[in-house]
Structure formats: structure tokens, C-alpha cells
Enzyme design. Structure first.
Site, mmCIF file in Angstrom:
data_model
loop_
_atom_site.group_PDB
_atom_site.id
_atom_site.type_symbol
_atom_site.label_atom_id
_atom_site.label_comp_id
_atom_site.label_asym_id
_atom_site.label_seq_id
_atom_site.Cartn_x
_atom_site.Cartn_y
_atom_site.Cartn_z
ATOM 1 N N GLU A 297 -2.146 7.455 8.755
ATOM 2 C CA GLU A 297 -0.290 7.235 8.940
ATOM 3 C C GLU A 297 0.166 7.914 10.148
ATOM 4 O O GLU A 297 1.652 7.129 10.529
ATOM 5 C CB GLU A 297 0.103 7.942 7.659
ATOM 6 N N CYS B 77 -4.752 -1.369 -1.884
ATOM 7 C CA CYS B 77 -4.880 0.185 -2.002
ATOM 8 C C CYS B 77 -6.132 -0.072 -3.144
ATOM 9 O O CYS B 77 -5.852 -0.255 -4.306
ATOM 10 C CB CYS B 77 -3.347 0.961 -2.506
ATOM 11 N N HIS C 18 -7.122 2.785 4.155
ATOM 12 C CA HIS C 18 -6.241 3.162 5.757
ATOM 13 C C HIS C 18 -8.121 3.673 6.635
ATOM 14 O O HIS C 18 -7.696 2.992 7.848
ATOM 15 C CB HIS C 18 -5.916 5.261 5.508
ATOM 16 N N ASP D 49 1.180 -0.901 0.096
ATOM 17 C CA ASP D 49 -0.441 -0.164 0.107
ATOM 18 C C ASP D 49 0.954 1.885 0.011
ATOM 19 O O ASP D 49 2.440 0.764 0.247
ATOM 20 C CB ASP D 49 -0.697 -0.188 1.193
ATOM 21 N N SER D 50 -0.011 2.577 -0.400
ATOM 22 C CA SER D 50 0.814 3.845 -0.249
ATOM 23 C C SER D 50 1.517 3.894 0.944
ATOM 24 O O SER D 50 2.915 4.960 1.292
ATOM 25 C CB SER D 50 0.522 4.949 -0.069
ATOM 26 N N CYS E 76 -11.332 3.123 1.078
ATOM 27 C CA CYS E 76 -9.291 3.147 0.786
ATOM 28 C C CYS E 76 -9.020 2.141 2.152
ATOM 29 O O CYS E 76 -9.891 2.622 3.146
ATOM 30 C CB CYS E 76 -9.957 4.553 1.150
#
Ligand code: DGL
Length: 275
Positions: free
Chosen positions: A166, A88, A200, A25-26, A198
Site C-alpha cells: 500500500e 481480493c 498484494h 480490492d481493499s 493475498c
């Protein structure tokens, strides 16, 4: 290293790699997918790559997300992944076809769970929370054409929610205020089903569920993706492994490790890689 040592290294390396599933993922969001994969495939080695140096993907141009995704996918394959999971929505939207054309292993991607949301809604009002990249992508447009039907689908880009995850700030008052800002108008217009588009966002589920209220259905596709990974991993001939979990980041490991521990619930060893 002598030839004998080298041979031993190769055997160990092969044994380590044979059933590995690579996930990227990012940043830390893909850990929500990793969690689901781990619960369905507890005997597989998992290698997780957080491309933290390039997070977020959601506000980057498509070509850049494609280049980063290809680099991450290639690195996982070089490390021995027998399956690559794009954990993602943004990277899947930009680069799933590219990865499938360029990687020598099966690639599993993901997309917002619009189909189950349309089945679940009673009011006919659905919201999809995702990144700008996912919402402006062709894949999402096709998803809308196929599944939106007569329902009213509101799309909401929530880039700051990625930042809170994050930073590992899952219960921060500012994170709560941001979720409230997004959800209050949706409630007022009768949205009864929210898609977490998403990876996240599942980490903010307690906040989202609390603010959305008990009557709201919240759709997270992490387990559906894990079920697909299980099907692919079995057909790729994977066997029982050592239940290893290895994490790497392109970011500063000292910074990422703290957030990772808060998001995952406990510290995990983290390797830094340049990519
Ligand atoms: N976790 C990602 C997704 O599912 C992207 C977040 C970001 O990097 O913007 O879309």
C-alpha cells in the site's frame, strides 16, 4: 443540459460501458489481478476500484468486509461494469456469495491456490501466505478439507506485507526483513511451495522469490482468475472495446497516486469517490 446533449451523453455513456469489467480490492493489491486480466483481455475497458479508505480488509470483522464489498460491487455496476471481479481473497471469502445474490451481473472471485500447490510440492510441505480474514474464513477451511490431502499445510498471516505494498515500498529493506522473518522458518521446515493467498503479495514476488530460493515453487492465482474472467466476459456478450483503464479510490488520491505509480510501474489517472 439540453435534451439533445443529454441524449448524446447517454449514448456516449452506453458506448463507454458496454464491455466494461469492474475490478475491486481493499487497495492496490488487486492491480496484480488487473495486470493479468489486461494481458488476457487487451480490448476491454477496465475499471479498477481501490477501497483505500477501508484498507486493510484482512483485520476487519467479516460483516464490515461484506458491507464494503457490496458497496464496491454496486458502485462498479452503477458505472456500467458487465462483470465484477473481486480481486481480493479476503473479500471473496467474506462476501462472494452476498455479491452473487445481490448484483445483477456475473461475479468472479478468487481463493488461495492450494490445489495447484498440492500438485506442485515434492516435499509435501506447503505454506499459504494470506490475511487473517482469509485464513479464518469458512471458504479456506473447505479448501483445506478438499485439497490438503496428506500434505502438511502451514498457514501464515502476513498483514504487514499488505502495508508495504500500500505504501509502494516494494524493495524497502524493512519489507525485505519482514519477508525474511516469514520465510526463514518455512525454509527450515522444508516448505518447497508457497501460495500467495493475498493479491498484494505478487508485488513482492522479487523479494519472496529471492529469499525463498530457486527451488521453491510460488503459486499466484492472478492468471487463473483472469482466465475465468475471460470466459465469463465472453459469455456476457462483451465485444472489443477501447482498452481504457480507469482507476478510482475511496482514499486520498494524492497519497494513493504515488503508491499506485510505484506498484503499477507508471502513473495512472485516479478519481476520488465517496462510498
Ligand atoms: N488484497 C487482499 C487479499 O487478497 C486483502 C488485503 C487486505 O486488505 O488486508 O486478501
Amino acid at each position: 443540459m439540453s435534451i439533445a446533449q443529454n441524449a448524446k451523453f447517454c449514448i456516449l455513456h452506453f458506448a463507454f460501458c458496454i464491455d466494461m469489467i469492474g475490478i475491486f480490492d481493499s487497495g492496490l493489491g488487486g492491480l496484480s489481478v488487473l495486470r493479468a486480466v489486461r494481458s488476457l483481455l487487451p480490448n476491454h475497458d477496465l475499471l479498477y476500484l481501490a477501497d483505500s479508505a477501508y484498507c486493510p480488509y484482512g483485520t476487519r470483522p467479516q460483516a464490515e468486509v461484506q458491507a464494503r464489498s457490496l458497496a464496491c460491487g454496486r458502485w462498479l455496476v452503477e458505472r456500467g461494469a458487465a462483470v465484477v471481479v473481486i480481486a481480493c481473497n479476503t473479500a471473496t471469502s467474506a462476501a462472494a456469495d452476498l455479491l452473487r445474490a445481490n448484483l445483477p451481473v456475473p461475479v468472479v472471485g478468487m481463493e488461495p491456490g492450494l490445489k495447484p500447490a498440492i500438485t506442485a510440492t515434492r516435499s509435501g510441505q506447503v505454506a499459504v501466505l494470506a490475511t487473517n480474514g482469509t485464513l479464518r474464513g469458512e471458504r479456506f477451511a473447505r479448501l483445506m478439507e478438499r485439497f490438503a490431502g496428506g500434505a502438511q499445510v502451514v498457514t501464515v498471516a502476513c498483514p504487514d506485507l499488505v502495508d508495504y505494498v500500500e505504501a509502494g515500498d516494494l524493495t524497502d529493506p524493512q519489507a525485505r526483513a519482514a519477508v525474511e522473518r516469514y520465510l526463514t522458518p518455512l525454509r527450515a521446515q522444508g516448505v518447497d511451495t508457497i501460495v500467495l493467498g493475498c493479491t498484494h503479495f505478487p508485488f513482492l514476488l522479487p523479494l519472496i522469490a529471492d529469499i525463498a530460493g530457486p527451488e521453491t515453487v510460488i503459486i499466484d492465482t492472478g492468471y487463473a482468475v483472469a482466465a475465468q474472467v475471460a470466459r465469463v466476459a465472453e459469455s456476457a456478450g462483451d465485444g472489443p472495446g477501447k482498452r481504457g483503464l480507469h482507476c478510482a479510490t475511496t482514499g486520498d488520491p494524492a497519497e494513493v497516486a504515488g503508491s499506485l505509480a510505484r506498484v503499477w510501474g507508471q502513473p495512472l489517472p485516479l478519481e476520488h469517490i465517496d462510498l
